[in-house]
Scaffold this active site. Structure first.
Site, PDB file in Angstrom:
ATOM      1  N   GLU A  40      11.345 -20.376 -13.016  1.00 51.22           N
ATOM      2  CA  GLU A  40      12.412 -19.477 -13.482  1.00 51.22           C
ATOM      3  C   GLU A  40      12.677 -19.777 -14.953  1.00 51.22           C
ATOM      4  O   GLU A  40      13.157 -20.852 -15.294  1.00 51.22           O
ATOM      5  CB  GLU A  40      13.673 -19.720 -12.635  1.00 51.22           C
ATOM      6  N   ARG A  44      18.163 -17.804 -21.971  1.00 54.59           N
ATOM      7  CA  ARG A  44      19.191 -18.496 -22.754  1.00 54.59           C
ATOM      8  C   ARG A  44      18.694 -18.810 -24.144  1.00 54.59           C
ATOM      9  O   ARG A  44      19.429 -19.375 -24.946  1.00 54.59           O
ATOM     10  CB  ARG A  44      19.570 -19.833 -22.091  1.00 54.59           C
ATOM     11  N   LYS A 128      22.271 -17.073  -4.683  1.00 51.36           N
ATOM     12  CA  LYS A 128      22.454 -18.289  -5.466  1.00 51.36           C
ATOM     13  C   LYS A 128      23.896 -18.768  -5.258  1.00 51.36           C
ATOM     14  O   LYS A 128      24.828 -17.951  -5.169  1.00 51.36           O
ATOM     15  CB  LYS A 128      22.171 -17.995  -6.937  1.00 51.36           C
TER      16      LYS A 128
HETATM   17  C1  3PG Z   1      21.154 -22.789 -13.424  1.00 53.74           C
HETATM   18  O1  3PG Z   1      21.105 -21.892 -14.240  1.00 53.74           O
HETATM   19  O2  3PG Z   1      20.765 -22.645 -12.269  1.00 53.74           O
HETATM   20  C2  3PG Z   1      21.787 -24.082 -13.813  1.00 53.74           C
HETATM   21  O3  3PG Z   1      22.042 -24.111 -15.183  1.00 53.74           O
HETATM   22  C3  3PG Z   1      21.036 -25.288 -13.398  1.00 53.74           C
HETATM   23  O4  3PG Z   1      21.956 -26.306 -13.387  1.00 53.74           O
HETATM   24  P1  3PG Z   1      21.542 -27.813 -13.686  1.00 53.74           P
HETATM   25  O5  3PG Z   1      21.189 -27.879 -15.141  1.00 53.74           O
HETATM   26  O6  3PG Z   1      22.771 -28.617 -13.348  1.00 53.74           O
HETATM   27  O7  3PG Z   1      20.365 -28.147 -12.803  1.00 53.74           O
END
Ligand code: 3PG
Length: 208
Positions: A40, A44, A128
């Site tokens: 994925e 960003r 999610k």
């Molecule tokens: C996402 O977009 O799923 C999160 O930013 C992932 O979170 P993490 O950096 O705490 O794993």
């Protein structure tokens, strides 16, 4: 456009924040070699779409998606770039309409029972759960899944090697996702050895 069928074999989703699209192809190969079949790429960073294009043309064997999808226009751009699924940290009516119009398998996010029910009404059985740890983690998923047994969760946010197994042991959890095995400093430095080691450790945890 529920993504449940497309992602049904996926138990671990790497969430990638990439600042150099030229590193995308090697990263995808490293993940595949570690036993991770999906990726994925989050929208960003400026180069996210270029990274998706690069992987789509060079690594057809990986299931390629886009994350941090948050505008209806994102669906058309990620589809043109070669992504075959989309993930969002939330949802809105316009995002759900755009996913349907684009016929793009989509994992929208929910954080409350009402949000889960709304997404179920739209046919989303894979959702999610974000930000998972701050929302109460596995305990909250277990509580929500009791009255919503048809729902499968895709938790993300705060998952690490220390709690990954606990999430996966929960029957309502289809797939865990996160960045813990993809440190940005290693990716930016092109330190694929570190990423390969961490990715293999993550795969070992999910196989335990
Ligand atoms: C996402 O977009 O799923 C999160 O930013 C992932 O979170 P993490 O950096 O705490 O794993």
């Amino acid at each position: 456009m529920d993504a449940g069928d497309l992602l049904k074999q996926v138990r671990l989703m790497p969430v990638v924040v990439i600042e150099d699209a030229r590193k995308a192809v090697e990263l995808a190969h490293i993940l595949l070699e570690a036993g991770i079949g999906a990726i994925e790429i989050t929208l960003r960073t400026e180069c996210a779409l270029a990274a998706i294009e690069n992987i789509a043309s060079a690594v057809p064997g990986i299931l390629l998606g886009a994350g941090s999808v948050r505008t209806p226009q994102h669906f058309a751009s990620i589809s043109s770039a070669g992504a075959v699924f989309a993930v969002s940290p939330g949802h809105s009516d316009s995002l759900l309409a755009a996913a349907a119009a684009q016929r793009m398998p989509f994992v929208p996010a929910a954080a409350t029972a009402s949000e889960c029910i709304k997404l179920l009404e739209h046919g989303y059985r894979l959702q999610k759960f974000f930000p998972a740890e701050l929302l109460g983690g596995v305990a909250n998923i277990k509580t929500l899944s009791a009255p919503l047994p048809e729902l499968r969760f895709f938790p993300s946010g705060g998952i690490t090697s220390a709690n990954a197994r606990e999430y996966l042991n929960c029957p309502a959890v289809a797939c865990i996702s996160g960045t813990w095995f993809l440190p940005m400093d290693a990716l930016n430095a092109g330190d694929f050895e570190t990423i390969s080691r961490l990715a293999r450790e993550a795969v070992a945890i999910i196989k335990d």
